[in-house]
Design a protein around this motif. Sequence first.
Motif, PDB file in Angstrom:
ATOM      1  N   ALA A 140       1.260   0.046   7.818  1.00  0.00           N
ATOM      2  CA  ALA A 140       1.494   0.136   9.131  1.00  0.00           C
ATOM      3  C   ALA A 140       2.318   1.311   9.312  1.00  0.00           C
ATOM      4  CB  ALA A 140       2.125  -1.005   9.518  1.00  0.00           C
ATOM      5  N   TYR A 141       1.929   1.995  10.505  1.00  0.00           N
ATOM      6  CA  TYR A 141       3.008   2.973  11.127  1.00  0.00           C
ATOM      7  C   TYR A 141       3.194   3.004  12.584  1.00  0.00           C
ATOM      8  CZ  TYR A 141       1.002   5.013   6.719  1.00  0.00           C
ATOM      9  OH  TYR A 141       0.483   5.427   5.504  1.00  0.00           O
ATOM     10  N   ASP A 142       4.429   3.414  12.919  1.00  0.00           N
ATOM     11  CA  ASP A 142       4.956   3.152  14.109  1.00  0.00           C
ATOM     12  C   ASP A 142       5.128   1.690  14.606  1.00  0.00           C
ATOM     13  OD1 ASP A 142       5.808   3.870  16.882  1.00  0.00           O
ATOM     14  OD2 ASP A 142       4.044   4.281  17.696  1.00  0.00           O
ATOM     15  N   ASP A 143       5.768   1.154  13.610  1.00  0.00           N
ATOM     16  CA  ASP A 143       5.882  -0.341  13.382  1.00  0.00           C
ATOM     17  C   ASP A 143       4.471  -0.708  13.412  1.00  0.00           C
ATOM     18  OD1 ASP A 143       8.623  -0.560  13.792  1.00  0.00           O
ATOM     19  OD2 ASP A 143       8.555  -0.734  15.854  1.00  0.00           O
ATOM     20  N   THR A 144       3.698  -1.364  14.158  1.00  0.00           N
ATOM     21  CA  THR A 144       2.343  -1.731  13.690  1.00  0.00           C
ATOM     22  C   THR A 144       1.287  -1.162  15.011  1.00  0.00           C
ATOM     23  OG1 THR A 144       2.494  -3.962  15.086  1.00  0.00           O
ATOM     24  CG2 THR A 144       3.015  -4.077  12.847  1.00  0.00           C
ATOM     25  N   ALA A 145       1.807   0.097  15.523  1.00  0.00           N
ATOM     26  CA  ALA A 145       1.056   0.527  16.494  1.00  0.00           C
ATOM     27  C   ALA A 145      -0.276   1.230  15.920  1.00  0.00           C
ATOM     28  CB  ALA A 145       1.652   1.637  17.349  1.00  0.00           C
ATOM     29  N   ILE A 146      -0.126   1.658  14.591  1.00  0.00           N
ATOM     30  CA  ILE A 146      -1.300   2.242  13.798  1.00  0.00           C
ATOM     31  C   ILE A 146      -1.531   1.554  12.496  1.00  0.00           C
ATOM     32  CG2 ILE A 146      -2.053   4.336  12.532  1.00  0.00           C
ATOM     33  CD1 ILE A 146      -0.266   5.699  14.509  1.00  0.00           C
ATOM     34  N   ILE A 147      -2.585   1.067  12.010  1.00  0.00           N
ATOM     35  CA  ILE A 147      -2.840   0.314  10.872  1.00  0.00           C
ATOM     36  C   ILE A 147      -3.857   1.195  10.015  1.00  0.00           C
ATOM     37  CG2 ILE A 147      -3.719  -1.902   9.766  1.00  0.00           C
ATOM     38  CD1 ILE A 147      -0.950  -2.228  11.008  1.00  0.00           C
ATOM     39  N   GLU A 148      -3.667   1.427   8.902  1.00  0.00           N
ATOM     40  CA  GLU A 148      -4.618   2.261   8.162  1.00  0.00           C
ATOM     41  C   GLU A 148      -5.136   1.448   6.723  1.00  0.00           C
ATOM     42  OE1 GLU A 148      -5.353   5.950   8.203  1.00  0.00           O
ATOM     43  OE2 GLU A 148      -4.862   5.450  10.346  1.00  0.00           O
ATOM     44  N   GLU A 149      -6.342   1.208   6.877  1.00  0.00           N
ATOM     45  CA  GLU A 149      -6.927   0.466   5.603  1.00  0.00           C
ATOM     46  C   GLU A 149      -7.114   1.338   4.624  1.00  0.00           C
ATOM     47  OE1 GLU A 149      -6.932  -2.602   5.785  1.00  0.00           O
ATOM     48  OE2 GLU A 149      -6.478  -3.147   7.817  1.00  0.00           O
ATOM     49  N   VAL A 150      -6.704   1.201   3.511  1.00  0.00           N
ATOM     50  CA  VAL A 150      -6.791   2.209   2.203  1.00  0.00           C
ATOM     51  C   VAL A 150      -6.995   1.389   0.960  1.00  0.00           C
ATOM     52  CG1 VAL A 150      -5.079   3.736   3.216  1.00  0.00           C
ATOM     53  CG2 VAL A 150      -4.398   2.161   1.730  1.00  0.00           C
ATOM     54  N   SER A 151      -7.416   2.077  -0.100  1.00  0.00           N
ATOM     55  CA  SER A 151      -7.511   1.411  -1.442  1.00  0.00           C
ATOM     56  C   SER A 151      -6.328   2.304  -2.220  1.00  0.00           C
ATOM     57  CB  SER A 151      -8.947   1.655  -2.054  1.00  0.00           C
ATOM     58  OG  SER A 151      -9.222   2.957  -2.196  1.00  0.00           O
ATOM     59  N   VAL A 152      -5.769   1.676  -3.169  1.00  0.00           N
ATOM     60  CA  VAL A 152      -4.629   1.930  -3.956  1.00  0.00           C
ATOM     61  C   VAL A 152      -4.735   1.804  -5.503  1.00  0.00           C
ATOM     62  CG1 VAL A 152      -2.275   2.044  -4.458  1.00  0.00           C
ATOM     63  CG2 VAL A 152      -2.938   1.616  -1.943  1.00  0.00           C
ATOM     64  N   THR A 153      -4.842   2.722  -6.263  1.00  0.00           N
ATOM     65  CA  THR A 153      -4.735   2.493  -7.525  1.00  0.00           C
ATOM     66  C   THR A 153      -3.404   3.298  -8.211  1.00  0.00           C
ATOM     67  OG1 THR A 153      -5.724   4.793  -8.435  1.00  0.00           O
ATOM     68  CG2 THR A 153      -7.488   2.855  -7.955  1.00  0.00           C
ATOM     69  N   TYR A 154      -2.931   2.428  -9.356  1.00  0.00           N
ATOM     70  CA  TYR A 154      -1.930   3.008  -9.889  1.00  0.00           C
ATOM     71  C   TYR A 154      -1.872   2.804 -11.582  1.00  0.00           C
ATOM     72  CZ  TYR A 154       3.134   3.452 -10.909  1.00  0.00           C
ATOM     73  OH  TYR A 154       4.279   4.008 -11.325  1.00  0.00           O
ATOM     74  N   ARG A 155      -1.624   3.957 -12.149  1.00  0.00           N
ATOM     75  CA  ARG A 155      -1.645   3.906 -13.628  1.00  0.00           C
ATOM     76  C   ARG A 155      -0.283   3.905 -14.056  1.00  0.00           C
ATOM     77  NH1 ARG A 155      -4.969   8.157 -12.859  1.00  0.00           N
ATOM     78  NH2 ARG A 155      -3.715   9.601 -14.165  1.00  0.00           N
ATOM     79  N   PHE A 156       0.145   2.778 -14.625  1.00  0.00           N
ATOM     80  CA  PHE A 156       1.594   2.355 -15.011  1.00  0.00           C
ATOM     81  C   PHE A 156       2.161   3.362 -16.047  1.00  0.00           C
ATOM     82  CE2 PHE A 156       4.659  -0.082 -17.594  1.00  0.00           C
ATOM     83  CZ  PHE A 156       5.530  -0.478 -16.322  1.00  0.00           C
ATOM     84  N   ARG A 157       1.467   3.696 -17.166  1.00  0.00           N
ATOM     85  CA  ARG A 157       2.016   4.336 -18.101  1.00  0.00           C
ATOM     86  C   ARG A 157       2.161   5.755 -17.611  1.00  0.00           C
ATOM     87  NH1 ARG A 157      -1.878   3.825 -21.249  1.00  0.00           N
ATOM     88  NH2 ARG A 157      -0.929   2.095 -22.355  1.00  0.00           N
ATOM     89  N   ASP A 158       1.420   6.340 -16.843  1.00  0.00           N
ATOM     90  CA  ASP A 158       1.679   7.698 -16.061  1.00  0.00           C
ATOM     91  C   ASP A 158       2.374   8.066 -15.066  1.00  0.00           C
ATOM     92  OD1 ASP A 158       0.300   8.749 -18.688  1.00  0.00           O
ATOM     93  OD2 ASP A 158      -1.665   8.283 -17.450  1.00  0.00           O
ATOM     94  N   LYS A 159       2.539   6.825 -14.229  1.00  0.00           N
ATOM     95  CA  LYS A 159       3.207   6.684 -12.797  1.00  0.00           C
ATOM     96  C   LYS A 159       2.584   7.357 -12.136  1.00  0.00           C
ATOM     97  CE  LYS A 159       7.892   5.955 -15.065  1.00  0.00           C
ATOM     98  NZ  LYS A 159       7.359   6.343 -16.318  1.00  0.00           N
ATOM     99  N   VAL A 160       1.152   7.260 -12.130  1.00  0.00           N
ATOM    100  CA  VAL A 160       0.375   8.154 -11.143  1.00  0.00           C
ATOM    101  C   VAL A 160      -0.427   7.383  -9.950  1.00  0.00           C
ATOM    102  CG1 VAL A 160      -1.743   9.603 -11.016  1.00  0.00           C
ATOM    103  CG2 VAL A 160      -0.268  10.041 -12.794  1.00  0.00           C
ATOM    104  N   MET A 161      -0.315   7.379  -8.895  1.00  0.00           N
ATOM    105  CA  MET A 161      -0.866   6.800  -7.681  1.00  0.00           C
ATOM    106  C   MET A 161      -1.889   7.460  -6.935  1.00  0.00           C
ATOM    107  SD  MET A 161       1.142   5.109  -4.366  1.00  0.00           S
ATOM    108  CE  MET A 161       1.436   3.388  -5.251  1.00  0.00           C
ATOM    109  N   GLU A 162      -2.909   7.058  -6.575  1.00  0.00           N
ATOM    110  CA  GLU A 162      -4.013   7.529  -5.889  1.00  0.00           C
ATOM    111  C   GLU A 162      -4.106   6.728  -4.529  1.00  0.00           C
ATOM    112  OE1 GLU A 162      -7.464   8.158  -8.274  1.00  0.00           O
ATOM    113  OE2 GLU A 162      -6.248   9.498  -9.573  1.00  0.00           O
ATOM    114  N   VAL A 163      -4.252   7.147  -3.250  1.00  0.00           N
ATOM    115  CA  VAL A 163      -4.526   6.479  -2.229  1.00  0.00           C
ATOM    116  C   VAL A 163      -5.626   7.016  -1.489  1.00  0.00           C
ATOM    117  CG1 VAL A 163      -3.474   5.652  -0.026  1.00  0.00           C
ATOM    118  CG2 VAL A 163      -2.196   6.102  -1.866  1.00  0.00           C
ATOM    119  N   ALA A 164      -6.634   6.274  -1.066  1.00  0.00           N
ATOM    120  CA  ALA A 164      -7.922   6.678  -0.255  1.00  0.00           C
ATOM    121  C   ALA A 164      -8.233   5.847   0.758  1.00  0.00           C
ATOM    122  CB  ALA A 164      -8.972   6.939  -1.176  1.00  0.00           C
ATOM    123  N   ASP A 165      -8.988   6.217   1.752  1.00  0.00           N
ATOM    124  CA  ASP A 165      -9.188   5.591   2.701  1.00  0.00           C
ATOM    125  C   ASP A 165     -10.281   4.466   2.388  1.00  0.00           C
ATOM    126  OD1 ASP A 165      -7.755   6.823   4.962  1.00  0.00           O
ATOM    127  OD2 ASP A 165      -9.342   8.273   4.947  1.00  0.00           O
TER     128      ASP A 165
END
Length: 316
Positions: free
Chosen positions: A289-314
Amino acid sequence: MKREDLYKEIGLIDEELIAAAEHSGVRGRGRRHRFSKRWIALVACLVVYSSTSTVLLATEYTRNKTEESYIRYLTAEDMELAPRAQYEADKFLKALASGNDDKVYIAVNRLVESFNDPKARELALQKLRPFLTSASAKIAESAAFATDILSKSYQSPYLHKMADGSIVFALFNNYSDYGTQNVLWRIKGDVLEPYFSFAAPSMYIKEILPSPDRKLLAVVTSSNKSEFVQILNVEKGTISPELVESARIRHGAQRKLETWTRSDHENYSYANHLVWQDNDTLAFESSLAYDDTAIIEEVSVTYRFRDKVMEVADLK
């Protein structure tokens, strides 16, 4: 010094002070420079009195400073001026006989904390038995869960057995539509302890998901407005950043969306469909959510714990 004592003092030293004043030339020439004997004596007395008081005050101040206590750090217990209440099984055993379903439900769950005392554990198991068939489904399920732990059967699907031999779980399962109590408990080496509590605004534990090798634990927590995801290495005691807010900030920067962090740390965002892609990589879908809830973006998230690497995609 009292006023009357001051006047007496003036009377005793009057002539002596005047003589001293005359000798030093205080009584100048001419009428307008003349001072009364009593006025001169009064001034002299006040000077003596003031000087004595100043010395006494300075001495008292110095003494107090040297005796002042030193406090380096105040704990929550210090500020309450009393130690925290210790667990007392008796009051929960009494609550079982109250006839009040809310009190009974709380008591059934809290009796799990009798685990470390063999006698208390056996007594709790005995008192819990009638509640296994309670007309209240919530009480019956809680009694079954508590009995499973206290009897050391460890068959409940709510118990998460980790690679280091520990067992992690939450009490008050599904007591709210939002989840369970915001405390992870752990049994390790046959000892029960509260292992971890999540910071505000998290109020409930919604989901617990061990990695395939049972070394990591993904935990979804929630408030009444938001959801949060963190990964714990239970054996090493390390924890990831909060992943939903991290994804919201990263995605907002990528899309050039204004991304404000609220002072209450609510994000009005959600996480769904958590899955471990391997022993170290967690994936989930998120509504950001952005601008409180005026904008909602649906994304997929992956996170590699050991390397502390995050990827976010539509999300497609």
